[in-house]
Design a protein around this motif. Structure first.
Motif, PDB file in Angstrom:
ATOM      1  N   ASP A 297      -7.419  -0.294 145.467  1.00  0.00           N
ATOM      2  CA  ASP A 297      -7.585  -0.483 147.006  1.00  0.00           C
ATOM      3  C   ASP A 297      -7.251   0.672 147.634  1.00  0.00           C
ATOM      4  O   ASP A 297      -7.728   1.362 148.711  1.00  0.00           O
ATOM      5  CB  ASP A 297      -7.203  -1.776 147.682  1.00  0.00           C
ATOM      6  N   GLU A 298      -6.005   1.188 147.405  1.00  0.00           N
ATOM      7  CA  GLU A 298      -5.538   2.346 148.358  1.00  0.00           C
ATOM      8  C   GLU A 298      -5.968   3.702 147.893  1.00  0.00           C
ATOM      9  O   GLU A 298      -6.196   4.503 148.868  1.00  0.00           O
ATOM     10  CB  GLU A 298      -4.158   2.418 148.058  1.00  0.00           C
ATOM     11  N   ILE A 299      -6.460   3.836 146.813  1.00  0.00           N
ATOM     12  CA  ILE A 299      -7.047   5.269 146.242  1.00  0.00           C
ATOM     13  C   ILE A 299      -8.579   5.368 145.989  1.00  0.00           C
ATOM     14  O   ILE A 299      -8.780   4.548 145.076  1.00  0.00           O
ATOM     15  CB  ILE A 299      -6.145   5.804 145.202  1.00  0.00           C
ATOM     16  N   LYS A 300      -9.231   6.047 146.498  1.00  0.00           N
ATOM     17  CA  LYS A 300     -10.600   5.911 146.530  1.00  0.00           C
ATOM     18  C   LYS A 300     -11.306   7.101 145.577  1.00  0.00           C
ATOM     19  O   LYS A 300     -12.130   6.800 144.603  1.00  0.00           O
ATOM     20  CB  LYS A 300     -11.438   6.033 147.870  1.00  0.00           C
ATOM     21  N   ASP A 301     -10.377   8.201 145.423  1.00  0.00           N
ATOM     22  CA  ASP A 301     -10.905   9.474 144.660  1.00  0.00           C
ATOM     23  C   ASP A 301     -10.221   8.863 142.952  1.00  0.00           C
ATOM     24  O   ASP A 301      -9.323   8.431 142.915  1.00  0.00           O
ATOM     25  CB  ASP A 301     -10.140  10.433 145.125  1.00  0.00           C
ATOM     26  N   SER A 302     -11.330   9.165 142.133  1.00  0.00           N
ATOM     27  CA  SER A 302     -11.175   8.946 140.777  1.00  0.00           C
ATOM     28  C   SER A 302     -10.055   9.682 140.277  1.00  0.00           C
ATOM     29  O   SER A 302      -9.211   9.106 139.341  1.00  0.00           O
ATOM     30  CB  SER A 302     -12.626   9.085 140.037  1.00  0.00           C
TER      31      SER A 302
ATOM     32  N   TYR B 157     -11.171   4.771 132.544  1.00  0.00           N
ATOM     33  CA  TYR B 157     -12.029   3.718 132.780  1.00  0.00           C
ATOM     34  C   TYR B 157     -12.024   2.959 134.026  1.00  0.00           C
ATOM     35  O   TYR B 157     -12.998   3.093 135.089  1.00  0.00           O
ATOM     36  CB  TYR B 157     -12.321   2.639 131.697  1.00  0.00           C
ATOM     37  N   VAL B 158     -10.873   2.716 134.514  1.00  0.00           N
ATOM     38  CA  VAL B 158     -10.705   2.037 135.588  1.00  0.00           C
ATOM     39  C   VAL B 158     -10.810   2.856 136.952  1.00  0.00           C
ATOM     40  O   VAL B 158     -11.330   2.510 137.805  1.00  0.00           O
ATOM     41  CB  VAL B 158      -9.209   1.325 135.642  1.00  0.00           C
ATOM     42  N   ALA B 159     -10.317   4.141 136.771  1.00  0.00           N
ATOM     43  CA  ALA B 159     -10.285   5.014 137.600  1.00  0.00           C
ATOM     44  C   ALA B 159     -11.915   5.476 138.110  1.00  0.00           C
ATOM     45  O   ALA B 159     -12.172   6.071 138.959  1.00  0.00           O
ATOM     46  CB  ALA B 159      -9.471   6.416 137.431  1.00  0.00           C
ATOM     47  N   ALA B 160     -12.587   5.669 137.004  1.00  0.00           N
ATOM     48  CA  ALA B 160     -13.943   5.897 137.036  1.00  0.00           C
ATOM     49  C   ALA B 160     -14.985   5.295 137.769  1.00  0.00           C
ATOM     50  O   ALA B 160     -15.825   5.710 138.563  1.00  0.00           O
ATOM     51  CB  ALA B 160     -14.544   5.999 135.584  1.00  0.00           C
ATOM     52  N   ARG B 161     -14.774   3.844 137.901  1.00  0.00           N
ATOM     53  CA  ARG B 161     -15.194   2.885 138.884  1.00  0.00           C
ATOM     54  C   ARG B 161     -16.783   3.037 138.847  1.00  0.00           C
ATOM     55  O   ARG B 161     -17.518   3.265 139.608  1.00  0.00           O
ATOM     56  CB  ARG B 161     -14.894   3.302 140.640  1.00  0.00           C
ATOM     57  N   GLY B 162     -16.945   3.003 137.333  1.00  0.00           N
ATOM     58  CA  GLY B 162     -18.488   2.977 137.146  1.00  0.00           C
ATOM     59  C   GLY B 162     -19.020   4.417 136.617  1.00  0.00           C
ATOM     60  O   GLY B 162     -20.099   4.380 136.280  1.00  0.00           O
ATOM     61  N   ASN B 163     -18.385   5.406 136.881  1.00  0.00           N
ATOM     62  CA  ASN B 163     -18.926   6.761 136.938  1.00  0.00           C
ATOM     63  C   ASN B 163     -18.700   7.066 135.379  1.00  0.00           C
ATOM     64  O   ASN B 163     -17.633   7.636 134.914  1.00  0.00           O
ATOM     65  CB  ASN B 163     -18.236   7.759 137.830  1.00  0.00           C
ATOM     66  N   LYS B 164     -19.683   7.087 134.687  1.00  0.00           N
ATOM     67  CA  LYS B 164     -19.592   7.144 133.222  1.00  0.00           C
ATOM     68  C   LYS B 164     -19.422   8.621 132.813  1.00  0.00           C
ATOM     69  O   LYS B 164     -18.581   8.908 131.976  1.00  0.00           O
ATOM     70  CB  LYS B 164     -20.949   6.764 132.399  1.00  0.00           C
ATOM     71  N   GLU B 165     -19.759   9.503 133.518  1.00  0.00           N
ATOM     72  CA  GLU B 165     -19.706  10.966 133.409  1.00  0.00           C
ATOM     73  C   GLU B 165     -18.163  11.449 133.557  1.00  0.00           C
ATOM     74  O   GLU B 165     -17.496  12.185 132.916  1.00  0.00           O
ATOM     75  CB  GLU B 165     -20.454  11.878 134.056  1.00  0.00           C
TER      76      GLU B 165
ATOM     77  N   PHE C 286     -10.443  -8.595 134.691  1.00  0.00           N
ATOM     78  CA  PHE C 286     -10.435  -7.446 133.920  1.00  0.00           C
ATOM     79  C   PHE C 286      -9.361  -6.368 134.504  1.00  0.00           C
ATOM     80  O   PHE C 286      -8.579  -5.830 133.589  1.00  0.00           O
ATOM     81  CB  PHE C 286     -11.853  -6.720 134.147  1.00  0.00           C
ATOM     82  N   TYR C 287      -9.179  -6.087 135.807  1.00  0.00           N
ATOM     83  CA  TYR C 287      -8.230  -5.336 136.265  1.00  0.00           C
ATOM     84  C   TYR C 287      -6.854  -6.024 135.727  1.00  0.00           C
ATOM     85  O   TYR C 287      -5.869  -4.890 135.651  1.00  0.00           O
ATOM     86  CB  TYR C 287      -8.293  -4.941 137.568  1.00  0.00           C
ATOM     87  N   GLU C 288      -6.586  -7.091 135.877  1.00  0.00           N
ATOM     88  CA  GLU C 288      -5.034  -7.757 135.689  1.00  0.00           C
ATOM     89  C   GLU C 288      -4.887  -7.431 134.140  1.00  0.00           C
ATOM     90  O   GLU C 288      -3.684  -7.266 133.777  1.00  0.00           O
ATOM     91  CB  GLU C 288      -5.129  -9.182 135.970  1.00  0.00           C
TER      92      GLU C 288
END
Length: 276
Positions: free
Chosen positions: A191-196, A128-136, A177-179
């Protein structure tokens, strides 16, 4: 893995292996102690312990006994089932459900150790955290976890989509939430990695958040798979099979009882399951 359809939904059946069993010899020894009837046993090693303490080799022989007429009489003629409590069996169960667990745990005379959602949900939360809002992205990643007893892909997409929606709601009302989602040492990765996909892999490789399930157990349903190790004494196992290997039982726990019965050696079944 066997797939069965019930009420329009496909389910996987649980798998069961017998990890250990103590034998029926101790139960006969206990019964002979009650009646002081060691000399009447058809098993020589039981006769031999009437007037002497057994050696370690004799104990092994006792635990290897396959039949006992006395136990059969006590079980089926006199219904003296308390003597069966001296025999114990331990099973490894893989792939039953949380819905089954609620009913299984009502059988109080057992030892039960269950895969903990408090400690084993980190991959779901990392997705979920890595998805950054991308449900699919989240749905596809969690589909690969094989975490449900339900086997219909479209149905499981609904399950996982609901999990995403619950997490999204929680994120909208919780400031930290992230904590509460990832270990402190991994927060900088966000912050360092943008790719899910890369972020997910990095979170998986990092330290797991302790007790992450405390904050997120609410997202999962009764369809989530459960693994457990259970130990029953033979009297309790008789009660379990009577109640759960029955047409009146919830179909998923009936499947579990059927698989446990398949894994139970005949010498035990002969004392607790009446032959038809």
């Amino acid at each position: 893995m066997e797939i069965v359809e019930e009420y329009g939904i496909k389910y996987s059946k649980p798998e069961v292996v017998l990890l250990q069993d103590t034998g029926i010899g101790v139960a006969e020894s206990a019964a002979r102690t009650c009646y002081d009837s060691f000399s009447n046993s058809e098993n020589d090693v039981i006769k031999d312990i009437e007037n002497s303490m057994p050696t370690s080799e004799m104990c092994n022989d006792i635990n290897s006994i396959e039949e006992s007429k006395l136990l059969d009489d006590l079980a089926w003629t006199y219904f003296h089932h308390s003597i069966l409590e001296h025999a114990n069996l331990s099973f490894l169960v893989r792939g039953t459900s949380r819905g089954v667990l609620q009913e299984h745990a009502r059988h109080r005379i057992q030892a039960i150790s269950v895969r903990s959602t408090r400690y084993t949900m980190s991959s779901v939360i990392n997705a979920y955290v890595a998805a950054r809002g991308n449900k699919e992205f989240f749905i596809k990643k969690v589909l690969g976890f094989d975490m449900f007893v339900t086997c219909d892909r479209d149905y499981n997409r609904l399950e996982i989509g609901a999990m995403f929606d619950k997490l999204a709601y929680q994120q909208s009302v919780v400031d930290n939430f992230y904590e509460i989602s990832v270990a402190k040492s991994s927060l900088s990765l966000l912050d360092e990695i943008k790719d899910s996909s890369e972020l997910y892999d990095a979170l998986e490789e990092g330290k797991k958040k302790r007790n992450v399930g405390d904050a997120f157990k609410h997202i999962i349903s009764d369809n989530v798979k459960v693994d457990m190790v259970v130990t029953f004494n033979l009297r309790s196992l008789k009660n379990y099979f009577t109640l759960r290997d029955s047409g009146a039982a919830f179909f998923q726990i009936r499947w579990l009882a059927e698989e446990m019965k398949k894994a139970t050696p005949k010498k035990y079944l002969d004392l607790i399951v009446k032959s038809k």
